[in-house]
Design a protein around this motif. Sequence first.
Motif, short mmCIF file in Angstrom:
data_model
loop_
_atom_site.label_atom_id
_atom_site.label_comp_id
_atom_site.label_asym_id
_atom_site.label_seq_id
_atom_site.Cartn_x
_atom_site.Cartn_y
_atom_site.Cartn_z
N ASN A 46 0.80 -1.18 -0.07
CA ASN A 46 0.05 0.01 -0.08
C ASN A 46 0.92 1.16 0.02
O ASN A 46 0.41 2.28 -0.69
N ASN A 47 2.04 1.20 0.85
CA ASN A 47 2.73 2.45 0.58
C ASN A 47 3.73 2.65 -0.41
O ASN A 47 4.63 3.51 -0.40
N GLY A 48 3.87 1.58 -1.18
CA GLY A 48 4.95 1.55 -2.38
C GLY A 48 6.36 1.36 -1.92
O GLY A 48 7.11 2.17 -2.35
N GLU A 49 6.60 0.42 -0.92
CA GLU A 49 7.90 0.47 -0.32
C GLU A 49 8.60 -0.93 -0.29
O GLU A 49 7.71 -1.81 -0.01
N PRO A 211 3.86 6.56 -10.10
CA PRO A 211 3.44 5.69 -9.08
C PRO A 211 3.49 4.48 -10.09
O PRO A 211 3.27 4.39 -11.25
N LYS A 212 3.10 3.21 -9.40
CA LYS A 212 2.98 1.98 -10.05
C LYS A 212 1.69 1.16 -9.59
O LYS A 212 1.14 1.40 -8.41
N LEU A 213 1.14 0.50 -10.34
CA LEU A 213 -0.06 -0.20 -9.93
C LEU A 213 0.32 -1.70 -9.72
O LEU A 213 -0.65 -2.55 -9.36
N SER A 214 1.54 -1.96 -9.81
CA SER A 214 2.08 -3.60 -9.79
C SER A 214 3.29 -3.63 -9.16
O SER A 214 4.22 -2.45 -9.24
N LEU A 215 3.79 -4.65 -8.59
CA LEU A 215 5.17 -4.90 -7.87
C LEU A 215 5.20 -3.49 -6.88
O LEU A 215 6.61 -2.99 -6.95
N ARG A 216 4.29 -3.00 -6.16
CA ARG A 216 4.55 -2.00 -5.42
C ARG A 216 5.29 -2.15 -4.39
O ARG A 216 5.89 -1.23 -3.64
N ALA A 217 5.69 -3.53 -3.87
CA ALA A 217 6.63 -3.77 -2.80
C ALA A 217 7.87 -3.88 -3.29
O ALA A 217 8.70 -4.63 -2.71
N SER A 218 8.26 -3.56 -4.48
CA SER A 218 9.67 -3.59 -5.12
C SER A 218 9.97 -2.30 -5.72
O SER A 218 9.29 -1.34 -5.87
N ILE A 219 11.21 -2.20 -6.35
CA ILE A 219 11.63 -0.93 -6.87
C ILE A 219 12.35 -1.20 -8.37
O ILE A 219 13.07 -2.12 -8.63
#
Length: 394
Positions: A46-49, A211-219
């Motif tokens: 959710n936090n994109g981290e 922002p991304k809609l996928s792989l949000r817990a990745s960089i």
Amino acid sequence: MSHSTTNSTDILELDSLLTDEELEVRERVRDFTDQRIRPNIARWYNNGEFPPELALELGELGVLGMHLHGYGCPGRSAVEYGLAALELEAGDSGIRTFVSVQGSLAMTAIRKWGSEEQRQQYLPRMAAGELIGSFALTEPSAGSDPSSMTTAATRDGAGEGSGWVLNGAKRWIGLASIADVLVVWAVTEDGIRGFLVPADTPGVTITPIEPKLSLRASIQCDIKLDGVRLGSEAQLPGAVGLRAALSCLNEARYGIVWGSMGAARDSYLAALDYALNRTQFGKLLASHQVTQEKLVNMLTEIQKGTLLALHLGRLKDSGRLKPEQISLGKLNNVREAIEVARQARTILGANGITLEHSPMRHAANLESVRTYEGTDEVHTLAIGQHITGISAFR
């Protein structure tokens, strides 16, 4: 929620095909996923981290460069690495992606094509998670066709000890903003070559893609290379031609064959658990024929895909795995995993769109997994070329 493998997930008794050592590796990585990933992944997503402290923990777990031997690397089998990838991706594709970029791409490039000095300098600390690596091949205008890359490395000076100057741009580069070293592929007068570029080198600009809609817990990042000066020691001496880079991609693709089945299994188990506890029309969802059909179809593809992954792992461990076999595994398993995740979400109804439940997160992540390390179309044409002997790429 922790999910254990029971008869509801292994009708074919595939566990009987695994050794005690392989089962031990799987359980150890599964425990890590249950304890460190599952309780936190909704927040990270959710936090994109991506939590950088996981790097050291994954190093301690022994999954970074897991398939590599020597230089402090774990030296485990292909099947053991595959099982680890499956369990990590059951937590989230982004976590398995970290392991893949670090080990299957960056570390593999150094192990296969680096000098002895480069291996000694980087691999032990990368295996421990103390140094993070990245693999910079894809460009803004060169995705599925890396041979059309325009990033260039030119000689800086004359003579045997002359250095290099790099100019160009890379896109969708995993881990780059937290990396210590970048494996950069560039065109030279002698063809495509690989270079080790410290991330803090002047002229290197790294920007996370958001922002991304996928792989949000990745960089994933954009990289700009503007007059980046490197010494002669930066070149990977064994990396000659695009084939060197593609050999690393095949290692990552192999891990995806396994990992995608982890996302599928977790989606299926989430749907099964929900169906066994949710009452509609006066009875459990699991007692409805349509629901049972969905669950059966999901489990059938998970069992088939896991058996395919295991077969490819045995081939790899015996030195017989071929690129077209990896393409078939990646194409099939990711495609089926997406369908499993989507079907699982339908069982969850409206609740399925919340981060409380995993299937929609897995489905979104798998759209990226479907694209990277070769799209469906690229792998289809690779298999088609193998079948017909005719290349349809150009």
